[in-house]
Design a protein around this motif. Structure first.
Motif, mmCIF file in Angstrom:
data_model
loop_
_atom_site.group_PDB
_atom_site.id
_atom_site.type_symbol
_atom_site.label_atom_id
_atom_site.label_comp_id
_atom_site.label_asym_id
_atom_site.label_seq_id
_atom_site.Cartn_x
_atom_site.Cartn_y
_atom_site.Cartn_z
ATOM 1 N N GLY A 212 -48.124 -49.539 20.171
ATOM 2 C CA GLY A 212 -47.098 -49.296 21.178
ATOM 3 C C GLY A 212 -47.712 -49.349 22.557
ATOM 4 N N THR A 213 -47.404 -48.333 23.360
ATOM 5 C CA THR A 213 -47.938 -48.270 24.717
ATOM 6 C C THR A 213 -49.139 -47.326 24.746
ATOM 7 O OG1 THR A 213 -46.419 -46.482 25.278
ATOM 8 C CG2 THR A 213 -45.687 -48.724 25.750
ATOM 9 N N ALA A 214 -49.952 -47.525 25.770
ATOM 10 C CA ALA A 214 -51.145 -46.693 25.929
ATOM 11 C C ALA A 214 -50.755 -45.267 26.295
ATOM 12 C CB ALA A 214 -52.045 -47.283 27.006
ATOM 13 N N ARG A 215 -51.605 -44.335 25.932
ATOM 14 C CA ARG A 215 -51.388 -42.928 26.280
ATOM 15 C C ARG A 215 -51.668 -42.699 27.761
ATOM 16 N NH1 ARG A 215 -54.292 -40.497 21.342
ATOM 17 N NH2 ARG A 215 -53.024 -41.271 19.636
ATOM 18 N N SER A 216 -51.264 -41.543 28.244
ATOM 19 C CA SER A 216 -51.333 -41.249 29.681
ATOM 20 C C SER A 216 -52.754 -41.249 30.232
ATOM 21 C CB SER A 216 -50.657 -39.914 29.977
ATOM 22 O OG SER A 216 -51.318 -38.870 29.278
ATOM 23 N N TYR A 217 -53.765 -40.965 29.413
ATOM 24 C CA TYR A 217 -55.138 -40.914 29.926
ATOM 25 C C TYR A 217 -55.787 -42.296 30.042
ATOM 26 C CZ TYR A 217 -56.224 -41.123 24.918
ATOM 27 O OH TYR A 217 -56.281 -41.472 23.597
ATOM 28 N N VAL A 218 -55.082 -43.336 29.611
ATOM 29 C CA VAL A 218 -55.627 -44.692 29.628
ATOM 30 C C VAL A 218 -55.192 -45.399 30.908
ATOM 31 C CG1 VAL A 218 -55.621 -46.923 28.439
ATOM 32 C CG2 VAL A 218 -55.596 -44.794 27.108
ATOM 33 N N PRO A 219 -56.140 -45.954 31.673
ATOM 34 C CA PRO A 219 -55.765 -46.679 32.888
ATOM 35 C C PRO A 219 -54.850 -47.861 32.553
ATOM 36 C CG PRO A 219 -58.150 -46.362 32.777
ATOM 37 C CD PRO A 219 -57.589 -45.947 31.455
ATOM 38 N N PRO A 220 -53.815 -48.068 33.363
ATOM 39 C CA PRO A 220 -52.904 -49.183 33.098
ATOM 40 C C PRO A 220 -53.555 -50.531 33.393
ATOM 41 C CG PRO A 220 -52.327 -48.110 35.158
ATOM 42 C CD PRO A 220 -53.427 -47.295 34.546
ATOM 43 N N VAL A 221 -52.976 -51.576 32.821
ATOM 44 C CA VAL A 221 -53.410 -52.943 33.099
ATOM 45 C C VAL A 221 -52.220 -53.704 33.683
ATOM 46 C CG1 VAL A 221 -55.232 -53.040 31.359
ATOM 47 C CG2 VAL A 221 -52.912 -53.662 30.721
ATOM 48 N N ASN A 222 -52.513 -54.816 34.352
ATOM 49 C CA ASN A 222 -51.465 -55.610 34.998
ATOM 50 C C ASN A 222 -51.119 -56.853 34.189
ATOM 51 O OD1 ASN A 222 -51.158 -53.915 37.256
ATOM 52 N ND2 ASN A 222 -53.011 -54.780 38.162
ATOM 53 N N GLU A 223 -50.951 -56.659 32.890
ATOM 54 C CA GLU A 223 -50.549 -57.766 32.014
ATOM 55 C C GLU A 223 -49.915 -57.170 30.767
ATOM 56 O OE1 GLU A 223 -53.864 -59.775 29.794
ATOM 57 O OE2 GLU A 223 -55.112 -58.500 31.063
ATOM 58 N N LEU B 192 -53.076 -58.960 25.718
ATOM 59 C CA LEU B 192 -54.212 -58.061 25.576
ATOM 60 C C LEU B 192 -53.899 -57.027 24.500
ATOM 61 C CD1 LEU B 192 -56.989 -57.317 26.909
ATOM 62 C CD2 LEU B 192 -55.718 -55.688 28.315
ATOM 63 N N LEU B 193 -54.878 -56.775 23.650
ATOM 64 C CA LEU B 193 -54.801 -55.715 22.645
ATOM 65 C C LEU B 193 -55.884 -54.716 23.004
ATOM 66 C CD1 LEU B 193 -53.513 -54.785 19.935
ATOM 67 C CD2 LEU B 193 -55.357 -56.018 18.773
ATOM 68 N N ARG B 194 -55.492 -53.447 23.172
ATOM 69 C CA ARG B 194 -56.485 -52.417 23.492
ATOM 70 C C ARG B 194 -56.402 -51.284 22.484
ATOM 71 N NH1 ARG B 194 -56.751 -50.368 29.519
ATOM 72 N NH2 ARG B 194 -54.517 -50.046 29.255
ATOM 73 N N VAL B 195 -57.509 -50.558 22.402
ATOM 74 C CA VAL B 195 -57.630 -49.407 21.518
ATOM 75 C C VAL B 195 -58.618 -48.449 22.163
ATOM 76 C CG1 VAL B 195 -59.519 -50.425 20.147
ATOM 77 C CG2 VAL B 195 -58.054 -48.686 19.104
ATOM 78 N N ASP B 196 -58.504 -47.168 21.845
ATOM 79 C CA ASP B 196 -59.568 -46.255 22.249
ATOM 80 C C ASP B 196 -60.028 -45.495 21.025
ATOM 81 O OD1 ASP B 196 -58.431 -43.340 22.260
ATOM 82 O OD2 ASP B 196 -56.925 -44.470 23.381
ATOM 83 N N CYS B 197 -61.243 -44.995 21.109
ATOM 84 C CA CYS B 197 -61.792 -44.277 19.965
ATOM 85 C C CYS B 197 -62.819 -43.258 20.433
ATOM 86 C CB CYS B 197 -62.430 -45.249 18.971
ATOM 87 S SG CYS B 197 -63.898 -46.090 19.586
ATOM 88 N N TYR B 198 -63.215 -42.425 19.501
ATOM 89 C CA TYR B 198 -64.264 -41.444 19.742
ATOM 90 C C TYR B 198 -65.578 -42.189 19.974
ATOM 91 C CZ TYR B 198 -67.393 -37.489 18.919
ATOM 92 O OH TYR B 198 -68.354 -36.526 19.043
ATOM 93 N N ALA B 199 -66.275 -41.827 21.055
ATOM 94 C CA ALA B 199 -67.519 -42.508 21.405
ATOM 95 C C ALA B 199 -68.737 -41.604 21.301
ATOM 96 C CB ALA B 199 -67.416 -43.080 22.820
ATOM 97 N N GLY B 200 -68.563 -40.419 20.739
ATOM 98 C CA GLY B 200 -69.681 -39.499 20.630
ATOM 99 C C GLY B 200 -70.547 -39.792 19.416
ATOM 100 N N GLY B 201 -71.505 -38.923 19.206
ATOM 101 C CA GLY B 201 -72.396 -39.059 18.052
ATOM 102 C C GLY B 201 -73.141 -40.378 18.084
ATOM 103 N N ASP B 202 -73.055 -41.112 16.997
ATOM 104 C CA ASP B 202 -73.779 -42.380 16.885
ATOM 105 C C ASP B 202 -72.952 -43.592 17.333
ATOM 106 O OD1 ASP B 202 -71.934 -42.572 14.863
ATOM 107 O OD2 ASP B 202 -73.399 -42.702 13.240
#
Length: 197
Positions: free
Chosen positions: A101-112, A150-160
């Motif tokens: 769907g759409t990005a969550r509020s903490y994700v910077p918007p894109v112009n496309e 554009l397809l974007r995703v975010d994920c946990y970046a901690g640990g390894d």
């Protein structure tokens, strides 16, 4: 088709997996997948990502999954019951879920035009069989269908940074890192993107 980020080739297992739209009746099955992921991470001492509490008892998580189902953004990966058990529909087992769907509020918007992967979770008993990769292929298909570039995703970046590497193997490129302040401490995240056209 992208390289299978799940490891192995998964071709035989992928043949038995089919996708269907998730509905509100499927919310418990998706929450069960999330509970299984939390359990799996906790067994390995990796509680920084999602903690140790069951996702199926979190009003916030229940509302999120219900919203994705209501907004037609939920896609399930299923197998016939003979391959693993009964699911929300008689004769099937849910082995993965994707929410777009759409990005969550903490994700910077894109112009496309973009499509955002809000959730990707698989049954750990199906790890390495291509379920996650097939769901990402479905996200790409949906992105094209909706005219996204554009397809974007975010994920946990901690640990390894294992999740970051997973998405990179799937053809995504790391973009902006971010941090979310949570009661248990900062949660490091990574936004990744992939050009569709």
């Amino acid at each position: 088709m992208q390289r299978n980020p799940d490891g192995g080739n998964g071709d035989q297992d992928r043949a038995s997996v089919y996708h269907r739209a998730g509905t509100q009746a499927d919310v418990p099955a998706v929450l069960d997948l999330l509970d299984g992921a939390v359990r799996w991470l906790a067994e390995r001492g990796r509680t920084d990502q999602w903690g140790t509490e069951r996702q199926s008892t979190s009003p916030r998580r229940i509302a999120m999954v219900t919203g994705w189902a209501r907004e037609s953004g939920l896609v399930l990966a299923c197998v016939p019951a003979a391959a693993g058990g009964d699911g929300p529909r008689v004769g099937e087992q849910v082995v993965g879920a994707l929410a777009v769907g759409t990005a969550r509020s903490y994700v910077p918007p894109v112009n496309e035009p973009e499509l955002y992967v809000n959730l990707l979770v698989t049954d750990r008993r199906w790890a390495g069989r291509g379920v996650g990769g097939a769901l990402l292929d479905e996200a790409r298909r949906i992105a094209v269908e909706r005219g996204a570039t554009l397809l974007r995703v975010d994920c946990y970046a901690g640990g390894d940074r294992a999740l970051v590497r997973y998405y990179e193997r799937a053809g995504f490129t790391a973009a902006e890192p971010f941090t979310i302040d949570q009661p248990g401490g900062p949660w490091p995240g990574q936004i990744l993107s992939q050009r569709i056209r």
